[in-house]
Write a protein that holds these residues in place. Structure first.
Motif, PDB file in Angstrom:
ATOM      1  N   GLU A 151      64.117  25.312  47.430  1.00 45.08           N
ATOM      2  CA  GLU A 151      65.548  25.078  47.218  1.00 45.08           C
ATOM      3  C   GLU A 151      66.277  26.409  47.080  1.00 45.08           C
ATOM      4  OE1 GLU A 151      66.311  22.402  43.968  1.00 45.08           O
ATOM      5  OE2 GLU A 151      64.604  21.136  44.530  1.00 45.08           O
ATOM      6  N   TYR A 152      67.518  26.436  47.570  1.00 45.94           N
ATOM      7  CA  TYR A 152      68.352  27.623  47.406  1.00 45.94           C
ATOM      8  C   TYR A 152      69.814  27.217  47.430  1.00 45.94           C
ATOM      9  CZ  TYR A 152      68.618  27.449  52.493  1.00 45.94           C
ATOM     10  OH  TYR A 152      68.811  27.046  53.791  1.00 45.94           O
ATOM     11  N   THR A 153      70.673  28.127  46.997  1.00 51.38           N
ATOM     12  CA  THR A 153      72.111  27.884  46.937  1.00 51.38           C
ATOM     13  C   THR A 153      72.816  28.826  47.898  1.00 51.38           C
ATOM     14  OG1 THR A 153      71.895  27.262  44.619  1.00 51.38           O
ATOM     15  CG2 THR A 153      74.112  27.797  45.388  1.00 51.38           C
ATOM     16  N   SER A 199      76.317  30.646  49.605  1.00 49.86           N
ATOM     17  CA  SER A 199      77.436  31.386  49.000  1.00 49.86           C
ATOM     18  C   SER A 199      78.593  30.476  48.593  1.00 49.86           C
ATOM     19  CB  SER A 199      77.936  32.477  49.953  1.00 49.86           C
ATOM     20  OG  SER A 199      78.365  31.890  51.160  1.00 49.86           O
ATOM     21  N   ASP A 200      78.701  29.305  49.214  1.00 49.41           N
ATOM     22  CA  ASP A 200      79.762  28.365  48.833  1.00 49.41           C
ATOM     23  C   ASP A 200      79.335  27.434  47.694  1.00 49.41           C
ATOM     24  OD1 ASP A 200      78.056  26.531  50.007  1.00 49.41           O
ATOM     25  OD2 ASP A 200      79.472  25.857  51.512  1.00 49.41           O
ATOM     26  N   GLU A 201      78.178  27.757  47.092  1.00 50.71           N
ATOM     27  CA  GLU A 201      77.608  27.007  45.962  1.00 50.71           C
ATOM     28  C   GLU A 201      76.984  25.668  46.358  1.00 50.71           C
ATOM     29  OE1 GLU A 201      77.229  28.496  42.953  1.00 50.71           O
ATOM     30  OE2 GLU A 201      78.174  30.206  43.944  1.00 50.71           O
ATOM     31  N   SER A 202      76.873  25.373  47.642  1.00 46.89           N
ATOM     32  CA  SER A 202      76.192  24.149  48.054  1.00 46.89           C
ATOM     33  C   SER A 202      74.682  24.395  48.065  1.00 46.89           C
ATOM     34  CB  SER A 202      76.684  23.683  49.420  1.00 46.89           C
ATOM     35  OG  SER A 202      76.425  24.651  50.409  1.00 46.89           O
ATOM     36  N   ASN A 203      73.932  23.337  47.840  1.00 44.43           N
ATOM     37  CA  ASN A 203      72.472  23.441  47.744  1.00 44.43           C
ATOM     38  C   ASN A 203      71.805  22.988  49.032  1.00 44.43           C
ATOM     39  OD1 ASN A 203      72.468  24.312  45.031  1.00 44.43           O
ATOM     40  ND2 ASN A 203      72.904  22.222  44.399  1.00 44.43           N
TER      41      ASN A 203
END
Length: 129
Positions: free
Chosen positions: A93-95, A97-101
């Motif tokens: 899992e990662y996020t 730059s727009d804070e979406s996962n």
């Protein structure tokens, strides 16, 4: 042809193939010939696996970029992966730059995909594995 233009401009050598995924995967030239197949946001994982795993050779990997429902999709795809010769090795899992996962699901090809897969697109949609 966009992809060919990109290859030419970047001076890369590659073959551009125009084919539906389920048709190309039945071609002996492409079936189980690749180390890696990848996809993003095309369909649920059980459907993506049927489109992509037939291209991957034993020991290779299929990497799927998935959104917030990745865990649910992995569980849902367990039977499809077993039938198609794959198994989930890593889920990262990662996020953005727009804070979406997002989640990258790496599936290792453990055994050959049976010859009847992938099925015709209409059958895949009506009766996903």
């Amino acid at each position: 042809m966009f992809l060919q233009d990109v290859l030419d401009k970047l001076n890369l050598k590659a073959e551009v193939v125009h084919s539906r995924a389920e048709e190309g995967a039945q071609d002996k030239k492409y079936r189980e010939k690749f180390d890696i197949a990848t996809s993003r946001a095309v369909a649920r994982l059980n459907v993506l696996a049927e489109y992509c795993l037939p291209y991957v050779k034993k020991g290779g990997v299929f990497i799927a970029m998935k959104g917030p429902a990745a865990g649910e999709e992995s569980l849902e795809a367990a039977n499809a992966l077993k039938i198609l010769g794959g198994t989930v090795k890593v889920s990262q899992e990662y996020t953005l730059s727009d804070e979406s996962n997002r989640t990258l699901i790496t599936i290792e090809k453990m055994s050959p995909t049976p010859a009847k897969y992938p099925r015709h697109n209409s059958k895949i949609k009506k009766q996903p594995l």
